[in-house]
Design an enzyme around this catalytic site. Structure first.
Site, mmCIF file in Angstrom:
data_model
loop_
_atom_site.group_PDB
_atom_site.id
_atom_site.type_symbol
_atom_site.label_atom_id
_atom_site.label_comp_id
_atom_site.label_asym_id
_atom_site.label_seq_id
_atom_site.Cartn_x
_atom_site.Cartn_y
_atom_site.Cartn_z
ATOM 1 N N ASN A 97 0.838 -1.193 0.000
ATOM 2 C CA ASN A 97 0.000 0.000 0.000
ATOM 3 C C ASN A 97 0.874 1.243 0.000
ATOM 4 O OD1 ASN A 97 -2.922 -0.409 0.022
ATOM 5 N ND2 ASN A 97 -2.584 -1.607 1.867
ATOM 6 N N ASP A 154 -2.843 2.448 4.827
ATOM 7 C CA ASP A 154 -3.392 2.053 3.526
ATOM 8 C C ASP A 154 -2.837 3.025 2.487
ATOM 9 O OD1 ASP A 154 -5.172 0.950 1.472
ATOM 10 O OD2 ASP A 154 -6.360 0.169 3.122
#
Length: 291
Positions: free
Chosen positions: A156, A204
């Site tokens: 990510n 993320d």
């Protein structure tokens, strides 16, 4: 900061937001829902895909890339939502059972794609990640593939400095964002921990502003963290969703921050929405794929 949903659409796993400056359009995907979405003004288009896709990136040639489970495909944007015309560009990761996850283009228009063990069932259900079998790949405009990293868990965040001398790249299984030097031959040097585990969820996707600060979405953290170039928390942006997944700067002045999100067991009303907030610092523009 005021925050609103840009459409009534709710994703199972919204991800990969991309703001296209020439067309003033927002692209994103619902990975678990097998959809590629584009918002132009008030017009929302949703292409229904045969498999999971993790990113939807327009190309200089006029079509768009989709990083799908079986490879990287071109989508004819003039095709009907129920019958998308897809053409295989390349298979970046030949590992059976892997799928694409994070994907962005650098300033040269090359696609960087992080892959992982597939963790989504056929009906969108969660599957456990049991193996660090993912990799990071670079796809040139001529479809040539270069492997950069291997042994990844959940890749990510992909962001470069202006000089393209390093890339920020994370692994959510480690809860950590790393900084890799980019060597003169295009390969990556040894990673340095840039921002480690934090109490507000896991790392993320991210976006970078013009000051070089990184805005990182925090899965299960209901917030974004704005991180300084040195890797310190500058501010916390609270969000009305449980699982923000990524963000991108957009709008005419690149001062609208668009945030994708996922459904969650908490069932907050905005979970799965794309949110928009106005910020006081412009962001850096996204790059189309050069092919």
């Amino acid at each position: 900061m005021s925050c609103n949903a840009v459409t009534a659409h709710r994703a199972q796993l919204g991800e990969g937001p991309f703001w296209d400056v020439p067309s003033q359009a927002l692209y994103w995907v619902d990975i678990a829902g097998k959809q590629a979405l584009r918002l132009t003004g008030d017009r929302l288009q949703a292409w229904h895909l045969p498999e999971h896709a993790s990113a939807f990136i327009p190309c200089a040639s006029g079509d768009a890339l989709l990083t799908m489970s079986s490879g990287v495909y071109r989508l004819d944007l003039a095709s009907e939502p129920q019958a998308p015309r897809l053409t295989l560009l390349c298979v970046a990761d030949p590992q059976p059972g892997n799928r694409g996850n994070e994907a962005r283009c650098d300033a040269l228009g090359r696609l960087w794609l992080g892959t992982m063990q597939n963790n989504i069932g056929e009906h969108g259900e969660d599957l456990p990640v049991l193996r660090r079998c993912g990799g990071l790949f670079r796809v040139d405009p001529d479809a040539r593939v270069t492997r950069l990293l291997q042994g990844l868990g959940i890749p990510n965040t992909l962001l470069w400095n202006d000089e393209a001398t390093h890339v920020h790249f994370g692994d959510s299984l480690d809860g950590t964002l790393y900084r890799y030097p980019i060597q003169t031959d295009g390969q990556l040097g040894p990673a340095k921990v840039w921002f480690g585990p934090h109490g507000r969820g896991g790392p993320d996707g991210s976006a970078m502003d013009v000051e070089g600060y990184i805005w990182n979405a925090r899965w299960d953290g209901s917030c974004l963290l704005r991180l300084s170039p040195e890797g310190a928390v500058d501010r916390v942006i609270e969000l009305p969703v449980s699982r923000p997944t990524s963000c991108v700067f957009g709008g005419p002045d690149l001062t609208t921050l668009y945030i994708t999100s996922a459904a969650s067991p908490l069932n907050h009303p905005l979970d799965g929405a794309v949110l928009a907030i106005e910020v006081d610092i412009p962001g850096k523009a996204c790059h189309r794929f050069a092919g």
